[in-house]
Design an enzyme around this catalytic site. Sequence first.
Site, PDB file in Angstrom:
ATOM      1  N   ASN A   1      15.286  -4.109 -28.885  1.00  0.00           N
ATOM      2  CA  ASN A   1      16.438  -4.162 -28.771  1.00  0.00           C
ATOM      3  C   ASN A   1      17.341  -4.233 -30.459  1.00  0.00           C
ATOM      4  O   ASN A   1      17.372  -5.341 -30.760  1.00  0.00           O
ATOM      5  CB  ASN A   1      17.319  -5.108 -27.917  1.00  0.00           C
ATOM      6  CG  ASN A   1      18.659  -5.128 -27.496  1.00  0.00           C
ATOM      7  OD1 ASN A   1      19.348  -4.495 -28.282  1.00  0.00           O
ATOM      8  ND2 ASN A   1      18.999  -5.918 -26.634  1.00  0.00           N
TER       9      ASN A   1
ATOM     10  N   CYS B   1      26.144  -4.808 -28.105  1.00  0.00           N
ATOM     11  CA  CYS B   1      25.299  -3.593 -27.960  1.00  0.00           C
ATOM     12  C   CYS B   1      25.969  -2.370 -27.644  1.00  0.00           C
ATOM     13  O   CYS B   1      25.518  -1.281 -27.741  1.00  0.00           O
ATOM     14  CB  CYS B   1      24.096  -3.773 -27.184  1.00  0.00           C
ATOM     15  SG  CYS B   1      23.310  -5.480 -27.300  1.00  0.00           S
TER      16      CYS B   1
ATOM     17  N   HIS C   1      20.914   2.549 -23.898  1.00  0.00           N
ATOM     18  CA  HIS C   1      20.527   1.347 -24.946  1.00  0.00           C
ATOM     19  C   HIS C   1      19.491   0.736 -24.302  1.00  0.00           C
ATOM     20  O   HIS C   1      18.846   0.884 -23.416  1.00  0.00           O
ATOM     21  CB  HIS C   1      21.896   0.513 -24.516  1.00  0.00           C
ATOM     22  CG  HIS C   1      21.349  -0.933 -25.278  1.00  0.00           C
ATOM     23  ND1 HIS C   1      21.195  -0.993 -26.571  1.00  0.00           N
ATOM     24  CD2 HIS C   1      21.530  -2.319 -24.810  1.00  0.00           C
ATOM     25  CE1 HIS C   1      20.982  -2.164 -27.002  1.00  0.00           C
ATOM     26  NE2 HIS C   1      21.186  -2.967 -25.638  1.00  0.00           N
TER      27      HIS C   1
HETATM   28  N1  COA Z   1       6.276 -14.983 -22.953  1.00  0.00           N
HETATM   29  C1  COA Z   1       5.941 -15.367 -21.646  1.00  0.00           C
HETATM   30  N2  COA Z   1       6.616 -16.233 -20.690  1.00  0.00           N
HETATM   31  C2  COA Z   1       7.999 -16.163 -20.829  1.00  0.00           C
HETATM   32  C3  COA Z   1       8.473 -15.459 -22.038  1.00  0.00           C
HETATM   33  C4  COA Z   1       7.882 -14.879 -23.135  1.00  0.00           C
HETATM   34  N3  COA Z   1       8.331 -14.410 -24.132  1.00  0.00           N
HETATM   35  N4  COA Z   1       9.862 -15.606 -21.822  1.00  0.00           N
HETATM   36  C5  COA Z   1      10.014 -16.135 -20.624  1.00  0.00           C
HETATM   37  N5  COA Z   1       8.836 -16.302 -20.006  1.00  0.00           N
HETATM   38  C6  COA Z   1       8.711 -16.839 -18.903  1.00  0.00           C
HETATM   39  C7  COA Z   1       9.775 -18.109 -18.251  1.00  0.00           C
HETATM   40  O1  COA Z   1       9.705 -19.363 -18.963  1.00  0.00           O
HETATM   41  C8  COA Z   1       9.454 -17.880 -16.897  1.00  0.00           C
HETATM   42  O2  COA Z   1       8.487 -18.866 -16.731  1.00  0.00           O
HETATM   43  P1  COA Z   1       8.417 -19.680 -15.311  1.00  0.00           P
HETATM   44  O3  COA Z   1       8.320 -19.137 -13.986  1.00  0.00           O
HETATM   45  O4  COA Z   1       7.358 -20.855 -15.437  1.00  0.00           O
HETATM   46  O5  COA Z   1      10.050 -20.488 -15.507  1.00  0.00           O
HETATM   47  C9  COA Z   1       8.995 -16.530 -16.595  1.00  0.00           C
HETATM   48  O6  COA Z   1       8.593 -16.184 -17.878  1.00  0.00           O
HETATM   49  C10 COA Z   1      10.080 -15.717 -16.007  1.00  0.00           C
HETATM   50  O7  COA Z   1      11.319 -15.842 -16.808  1.00  0.00           O
HETATM   51  P2  COA Z   1      12.582 -14.823 -16.596  1.00  0.00           P
HETATM   52  O8  COA Z   1      13.537 -15.298 -17.391  1.00  0.00           O
HETATM   53  O9  COA Z   1      12.868 -15.049 -14.994  1.00  0.00           O
HETATM   54  O10 COA Z   1      11.942 -13.391 -16.915  1.00  0.00           O
HETATM   55  P3  COA Z   1      12.488 -11.947 -16.564  1.00  0.00           P
HETATM   56  O11 COA Z   1      11.603 -11.121 -15.793  1.00  0.00           O
HETATM   57  O12 COA Z   1      13.953 -12.078 -16.394  1.00  0.00           O
HETATM   58  O13 COA Z   1      12.252 -11.362 -18.082  1.00  0.00           O
HETATM   59  C11 COA Z   1      13.869 -10.960 -20.060  1.00  0.00           C
HETATM   60  C12 COA Z   1      12.948 -12.054 -19.166  1.00  0.00           C
HETATM   61  C13 COA Z   1      14.663 -11.633 -21.175  1.00  0.00           C
HETATM   62  C14 COA Z   1      12.819  -9.904 -20.737  1.00  0.00           C
HETATM   63  C15 COA Z   1      14.814 -10.097 -19.081  1.00  0.00           C
HETATM   64  O14 COA Z   1      15.611 -11.047 -18.309  1.00  0.00           O
HETATM   65  C16 COA Z   1      15.573  -9.217 -19.642  1.00  0.00           C
HETATM   66  O15 COA Z   1      15.190  -8.258 -20.331  1.00  0.00           O
HETATM   67  N6  COA Z   1      16.898  -9.363 -19.607  1.00  0.00           N
HETATM   68  C17 COA Z   1      18.088  -8.657 -19.941  1.00  0.00           C
HETATM   69  C18 COA Z   1      17.982  -8.575 -21.312  1.00  0.00           C
HETATM   70  C19 COA Z   1      19.174  -7.763 -21.742  1.00  0.00           C
HETATM   71  O16 COA Z   1      19.149  -6.707 -21.554  1.00  0.00           O
HETATM   72  N7  COA Z   1      19.716  -8.333 -22.860  1.00  0.00           N
HETATM   73  C20 COA Z   1      20.476  -7.440 -23.766  1.00  0.00           C
HETATM   74  C21 COA Z   1      21.830  -6.955 -22.915  1.00  0.00           C
HETATM   75  S1  COA Z   1      22.068  -6.023 -24.353  1.00  0.00           S
END
Ligand code: COA
Length: 323
Positions: free
Chosen positions: A280, A112, A250
């Site tokens: 993204n 990214c 980003h």
């Molecule tokens: N829909 C519904 N529920 C979802 C889901 C979806 N698409 N994806 C994950 N979940 C659930 C998980 O299974 C978890 O359930 P549980 O509590 O029963 O185990 C819950 O939601 C929370 O998951 P978590 O991974 O802790 O969520 P989060 O708040 O961290 O959000 C992201 C997930 C991926 C959106 C977030 O972590 C993120 O954006 N991270 C950075 C990503 C990023 O910047 N990446 C690229 C860098 S270039």
Amino acid sequence: MYSRIAGTGSYLPERVLSNADLEKTLDTNDEWIRTRTGIERRHIAAPGQTTVDLAEQAARRAIEAAGVSPSEIDFIAFGTTTPDLVFPNCGVLLQARLGVRGCPALAIETACTGFIYALSIADKFVRSGEAKCALVVGAETLSRITDYADRSTAILFGDGAGAVILRPSSEAGLLSTHLHADGEYRDLLYSRGGVSRGFVDPETGKPDIAIRMAGNEVFKIAVTKLGAAVDEALAANSLEKSAIDWLIPHQANIRIIQAMARRLDMPMERVILTIQEHGNTSAASVPMALDVGVRDGRIKRGDTLLLEAFGGGFTWGSALVRY
Ligand code: COA
């Protein structure tokens, strides 16, 4: 001597994949995706449409906006993690599309942060006098390496392209760039397949090139590293937070973007936000957001812009720009 952004361009493929579309095939919902990520839809390249196809559209728009002709381009830096081919690199493929011959053309594979790295390299060539009209691109077809059965990543990624033309100027343009990487974090965000490693998972024997991400850990480290990068850019230029007119981040997660805006004491009205429209798009996201802000008239000549990005590796960096 500075390098200065003479023109910007961007391109999104036509097909839209909305949160409602994803609800039909995944255990997810629009409300969860919007509140956790800020994403409402993403654009997906048509079958056969490649990263260079998208980049060509964005590059032609930047060339037109800069008022130059393709024959003037004498350096091409192309950030992408989803190249058309192993080689020739995407910079060279784009060069041929534009009918440019002979100038250096390279691709930068820093996930990214690809556009920020490409911009930093091109800036050095322009400032040294070695290039007079540099084309800098960030373009991706991330849909090709997204596992649409994995709800934790399928909701995030999209395809697109952005480009700028850099020209030499005695007036301030790019004020600074800062680049970083730390391979200790390689297992938190990566694609499993590769030319040398192979495209088949040795454990399952199945083809596998999909993005894998420990989202929560990535989130926390992104906020810390980007926060430090923002402070570093301001300190290097002896600028106060209030000097920044526009944050062009980003577009990975709206909550990361909000954290950066808070760190800069900026209202969200001063942030160019496009994540809702295209998710993204990795290396494409910063130049696409820049182009949106320029074309809708928010970003004006003389404004001070802070561009920042964070991605797999990890890699991260910033560019402080007088537009
Ligand atoms: N829909 C519904 N529920 C979802 C889901 C979806 N698409 N994806 C994950 N979940 C659930 C998980 O299974 C978890 O359930 P549980 O509590 O029963 O185990 C819950 O939601 C929370 O998951 P978590 O991974 O802790 O969520 P989060 O708040 O961290 O959000 C992201 C997930 C991926 C959106 C977030 O972590 C993120 O954006 N991270 C950075 C990503 C990023 O910047 N990446 C690229 C860098 S270039």
